[in-house]
Motif scaffolding. Structure first.
Motif, PDB file in Angstrom:
ATOM      1  N   ASP A 152     -88.417  75.117   2.554  1.00  0.00           N
ATOM      2  CA  ASP A 152     -89.394  74.165   3.093  1.00  0.00           C
ATOM      3  C   ASP A 152     -89.843  73.158   2.039  1.00  0.00           C
ATOM      4  OD1 ASP A 152     -89.317  75.438   5.536  1.00  0.00           O
ATOM      5  OD2 ASP A 152     -91.153  76.597   5.198  1.00  0.00           O
ATOM      6  N   SER A 153     -90.058  73.623   0.804  1.00  0.00           N
ATOM      7  CA  SER A 153     -90.610  72.766  -0.255  1.00  0.00           C
ATOM      8  C   SER A 153     -89.824  72.953  -1.548  1.00  0.00           C
ATOM      9  CB  SER A 153     -92.088  73.112  -0.474  1.00  0.00           C
ATOM     10  OG  SER A 153     -92.832  73.006   0.715  1.00  0.00           O
ATOM     11  N   PRO A 154     -88.580  72.478  -1.596  1.00  0.00           N
ATOM     12  CA  PRO A 154     -87.747  72.716  -2.776  1.00  0.00           C
ATOM     13  C   PRO A 154     -88.288  72.070  -4.053  1.00  0.00           C
ATOM     14  CG  PRO A 154     -86.692  71.163  -1.276  1.00  0.00           C
ATOM     15  CD  PRO A 154     -87.843  71.745  -0.543  1.00  0.00           C
ATOM     16  N   GLU A 155     -88.929  70.905  -3.936  1.00  0.00           N
ATOM     17  CA  GLU A 155     -89.448  70.244  -5.134  1.00  0.00           C
ATOM     18  C   GLU A 155     -90.603  71.027  -5.741  1.00  0.00           C
ATOM     19  OE1 GLU A 155     -88.243  67.775  -6.881  1.00  0.00           O
ATOM     20  OE2 GLU A 155     -86.541  67.746  -5.497  1.00  0.00           O
ATOM     21  N   VAL A 156     -91.430  71.611  -4.890  1.00  0.00           N
ATOM     22  CA  VAL A 156     -92.534  72.451  -5.389  1.00  0.00           C
ATOM     23  C   VAL A 156     -91.961  73.674  -6.096  1.00  0.00           C
ATOM     24  CG1 VAL A 156     -94.504  73.871  -4.712  1.00  0.00           C
ATOM     25  CG2 VAL A 156     -94.138  71.661  -3.618  1.00  0.00           C
ATOM     26  N   ALA A 157     -90.937  74.293  -5.490  1.00  0.00           N
ATOM     27  CA  ALA A 157     -90.307  75.464  -6.096  1.00  0.00           C
ATOM     28  C   ALA A 157     -89.660  75.101  -7.428  1.00  0.00           C
ATOM     29  CB  ALA A 157     -89.263  76.045  -5.143  1.00  0.00           C
ATOM     30  N   ALA A 158     -88.975  73.955  -7.479  1.00  0.00           N
ATOM     31  CA  ALA A 158     -88.312  73.529  -8.719  1.00  0.00           C
ATOM     32  C   ALA A 158     -89.338  73.275  -9.819  1.00  0.00           C
ATOM     33  CB  ALA A 158     -87.492  72.278  -8.463  1.00  0.00           C
ATOM     34  N   ARG A 159     -90.466  72.641  -9.460  1.00  0.00           N
ATOM     35  CA  ARG A 159     -91.498  72.368 -10.454  1.00  0.00           C
ATOM     36  C   ARG A 159     -92.074  73.665 -11.030  1.00  0.00           C
ATOM     37  NH1 ARG A 159     -94.284  69.156  -7.620  1.00  0.00           N
ATOM     38  NH2 ARG A 159     -95.955  70.535  -6.920  1.00  0.00           N
ATOM     39  N   ALA A 160     -92.301  74.644 -10.143  1.00  0.00           N
ATOM     40  CA  ALA A 160     -92.850  75.922 -10.606  1.00  0.00           C
ATOM     41  C   ALA A 160     -91.866  76.630 -11.537  1.00  0.00           C
ATOM     42  CB  ALA A 160     -93.184  76.812  -9.409  1.00  0.00           C
ATOM     43  N   LEU A 161     -90.580  76.576 -11.219  1.00  0.00           N
ATOM     44  CA  LEU A 161     -89.568  77.211 -12.067  1.00  0.00           C
ATOM     45  C   LEU A 161     -89.474  76.516 -13.421  1.00  0.00           C
ATOM     46  CD1 LEU A 161     -86.775  77.909  -9.425  1.00  0.00           C
ATOM     47  CD2 LEU A 161     -88.115  79.616 -10.665  1.00  0.00           C
ATOM     48  N   ARG A 162     -89.583  75.195 -13.422  1.00  0.00           N
ATOM     49  CA  ARG A 162     -89.555  74.475 -14.705  1.00  0.00           C
ATOM     50  C   ARG A 162     -90.731  74.873 -15.580  1.00  0.00           C
ATOM     51  NH1 ARG A 162     -88.522  69.754 -11.169  1.00  0.00           N
ATOM     52  NH2 ARG A 162     -86.254  69.496 -11.023  1.00  0.00           N
ATOM     53  N   GLU A 163     -91.901  75.079 -14.955  1.00  0.00           N
ATOM     54  CA  GLU A 163     -93.078  75.494 -15.716  1.00  0.00           C
ATOM     55  C   GLU A 163     -92.874  76.879 -16.335  1.00  0.00           C
ATOM     56  OE1 GLU A 163     -96.394  75.216 -13.102  1.00  0.00           O
ATOM     57  OE2 GLU A 163     -96.395  73.012 -13.057  1.00  0.00           O
ATOM     58  N   LEU A 164     -92.015  77.685 -15.714  1.00  0.00           N
ATOM     59  CA  LEU A 164     -91.704  79.014 -16.244  1.00  0.00           C
ATOM     60  C   LEU A 164     -90.578  78.971 -17.273  1.00  0.00           C
ATOM     61  CD1 LEU A 164     -91.908  81.143 -12.971  1.00  0.00           C
ATOM     62  CD2 LEU A 164     -93.502  81.219 -14.894  1.00  0.00           C
ATOM     63  N   GLY A 165     -90.024  77.798 -17.487  1.00  0.00           N
ATOM     64  CA  GLY A 165     -88.983  77.657 -18.485  1.00  0.00           C
ATOM     65  C   GLY A 165     -87.568  77.623 -17.959  1.00  0.00           C
ATOM     66  N   TYR A 166     -87.395  77.670 -16.641  1.00  0.00           N
ATOM     67  CA  TYR A 166     -86.054  77.607 -16.070  1.00  0.00           C
ATOM     68  C   TYR A 166     -85.556  76.168 -16.082  1.00  0.00           C
ATOM     69  CZ  TYR A 166     -86.523  82.391 -14.293  1.00  0.00           C
ATOM     70  OH  TYR A 166     -86.684  83.757 -14.186  1.00  0.00           O
ATOM     71  N   GLY A 167     -84.264  75.998 -16.235  1.00  0.00           N
ATOM     72  CA  GLY A 167     -83.666  74.680 -16.134  1.00  0.00           C
ATOM     73  C   GLY A 167     -83.246  74.423 -14.698  1.00  0.00           C
ATOM     74  N   VAL A 168     -83.916  73.502 -14.043  1.00  0.00           N
ATOM     75  CA  VAL A 168     -83.632  73.215 -12.627  1.00  0.00           C
ATOM     76  C   VAL A 168     -83.392  71.720 -12.485  1.00  0.00           C
ATOM     77  CG1 VAL A 168     -84.457  73.350 -10.259  1.00  0.00           C
ATOM     78  CG2 VAL A 168     -85.145  75.109 -11.920  1.00  0.00           C
ATOM     79  N   GLU A 169     -82.243  71.351 -11.944  1.00  0.00           N
ATOM     80  CA  GLU A 169     -81.911  69.958 -11.723  1.00  0.00           C
ATOM     81  C   GLU A 169     -81.868  69.673 -10.226  1.00  0.00           C
ATOM     82  OE1 GLU A 169     -81.634  67.717 -14.016  1.00  0.00           O
ATOM     83  OE2 GLU A 169     -81.818  69.117 -15.715  1.00  0.00           O
ATOM     84  N   SER A 170     -82.387  68.518  -9.859  1.00  0.00           N
ATOM     85  CA  SER A 170     -82.313  68.103  -8.451  1.00  0.00           C
ATOM     86  C   SER A 170     -80.863  67.801  -8.101  1.00  0.00           C
ATOM     87  CB  SER A 170     -83.175  66.867  -8.197  1.00  0.00           C
ATOM     88  OG  SER A 170     -84.535  67.153  -8.454  1.00  0.00           O
ATOM     89  N   PRO A 171     -80.400  68.164  -6.911  1.00  0.00           N
ATOM     90  CA  PRO A 171     -78.997  67.901  -6.530  1.00  0.00           C
ATOM     91  C   PRO A 171     -78.765  66.411  -6.378  1.00  0.00           C
ATOM     92  CG  PRO A 171     -80.247  68.692  -4.644  1.00  0.00           C
ATOM     93  CD  PRO A 171     -81.148  68.852  -5.829  1.00  0.00           C
ATOM     94  N   ASN A 172     -77.546  65.999  -6.638  1.00  0.00           N
ATOM     95  CA  ASN A 172     -77.173  64.601  -6.436  1.00  0.00           C
ATOM     96  C   ASN A 172     -77.121  64.309  -4.951  1.00  0.00           C
ATOM     97  OD1 ASN A 172     -76.840  64.057  -9.191  1.00  0.00           O
ATOM     98  ND2 ASN A 172     -74.745  64.880  -9.153  1.00  0.00           N
ATOM     99  N   ILE A 173     -77.736  63.206  -4.578  1.00  0.00           N
ATOM    100  CA  ILE A 173     -77.745  62.804  -3.167  1.00  0.00           C
ATOM    101  C   ILE A 173     -76.699  61.724  -2.984  1.00  0.00           C
ATOM    102  CG2 ILE A 173     -79.094  61.803  -1.303  1.00  0.00           C
ATOM    103  CD1 ILE A 173     -81.589  62.917  -2.632  1.00  0.00           C
ATOM    104  N   LEU A 174     -75.655  62.030  -2.196  1.00  0.00           N
ATOM    105  CA  LEU A 174     -74.547  61.074  -1.987  1.00  0.00           C
ATOM    106  C   LEU A 174     -74.924  60.053  -0.931  1.00  0.00           C
ATOM    107  CD1 LEU A 174     -71.561  63.594  -2.035  1.00  0.00           C
ATOM    108  CD2 LEU A 174     -72.471  62.243  -3.927  1.00  0.00           C
TER     109      LEU A 174
END
Length: 219
Positions: free
Chosen positions: A197-219
């Protein structure tokens, strides 16, 4: 994946949970419902009266449950459209309380997830009368007590835990442990769905924990 394939393990999990809590086999039935869009499956008690629940060997409650499921069009994951857990007084057909969930709030006409209690309290009815809402009957059971939205709402595990802790219903050995395991599995599924439902929120939280998360390329 066809919806029948997705529903079968879910229905089996429910049957195993109920039998693991109550110590008896409790078959459910699943019926395909053809809608205007995708096919749906309705899961309910095989016995229309519900699941018998006892206290010290005496009949105390009937538990009636139902789920309407479909495959999410974007993720192809099994999605609950509506669910109901109803605790009924045997011999009367009258519910004592029930939890309802309706994913489409426009169709719900009330809070998406809510509790109805069938009882009477003069003070509450008096307060309802003050509202001047002529569309609502003046009794407690017409009130919808909200329990959040589509994520992390009350579950069948909560219903069983309440019946065990508050009414000391007859249960199988290890019932509470089975509820904890089942609740953890439900939480994980809801968390996965919340990420969709909210992938950007999840990605931001993971980055704050130190995970490397990249947004997928949008074709």
């Amino acid at each position: 994946m066809e919806i029948e394939e997705a529903v079968a393990p879910f229905a089996m999990e429910l049957e195993q949970l109920i039998s693991g809590v109550l110590g008896k086999e409790t078959p459910l039935k699943a019926e395909v419902v053809h809608s205007q869009n995708e096919p749906r499956v309705f899961i309910s008690n095989a016995d229309l009266n519900g699941i018998g629940i006892t206290i010290q060997g005496r009949s105390a409650f009937l538990l009636q449950l139902s789920y309407l499921c479909e495959l999410h069009p974007a993720t192809n994951r099994l999605t609950i459209i509506t669910s109901t857990y109803k605790v009924v007084l045997p011999g009367t057909g009258a519910p004592l309380w029930h939890y309802d969930y309706v994913r489409d709030m426009k169709k719900a006409g009330s809070a998406i997830a809510h509790l109805n209690v069938y009882a009477h309290r003069n003070e509450i009815v008096g307060a309802m009368a003050l509202s001047g809402n002529s569309q609502k009957k003046l009794n407690l059971q017409t009130l919808h007590f909200p329990f959040g939205g589509p994520r992390f709402r009350p579950t069948i595990e909560d219903v069983f835990e309440m019946l065990i802790t508050e009414f000391v219903i007859d249960k199988a050995h290890g019932a509470l442990a089975k509820l904890r395991v089942s609740r953890a599995k439900y939480f994980q599924r809801q968390l996965e769905s919340a990420v969709f439902d909210s992938p950007e929120v999840a990605a931001r939280a993971l980055r704050e924990l130190g995970y490397g998360v990249e947004s997928p390329n949008i074709l």
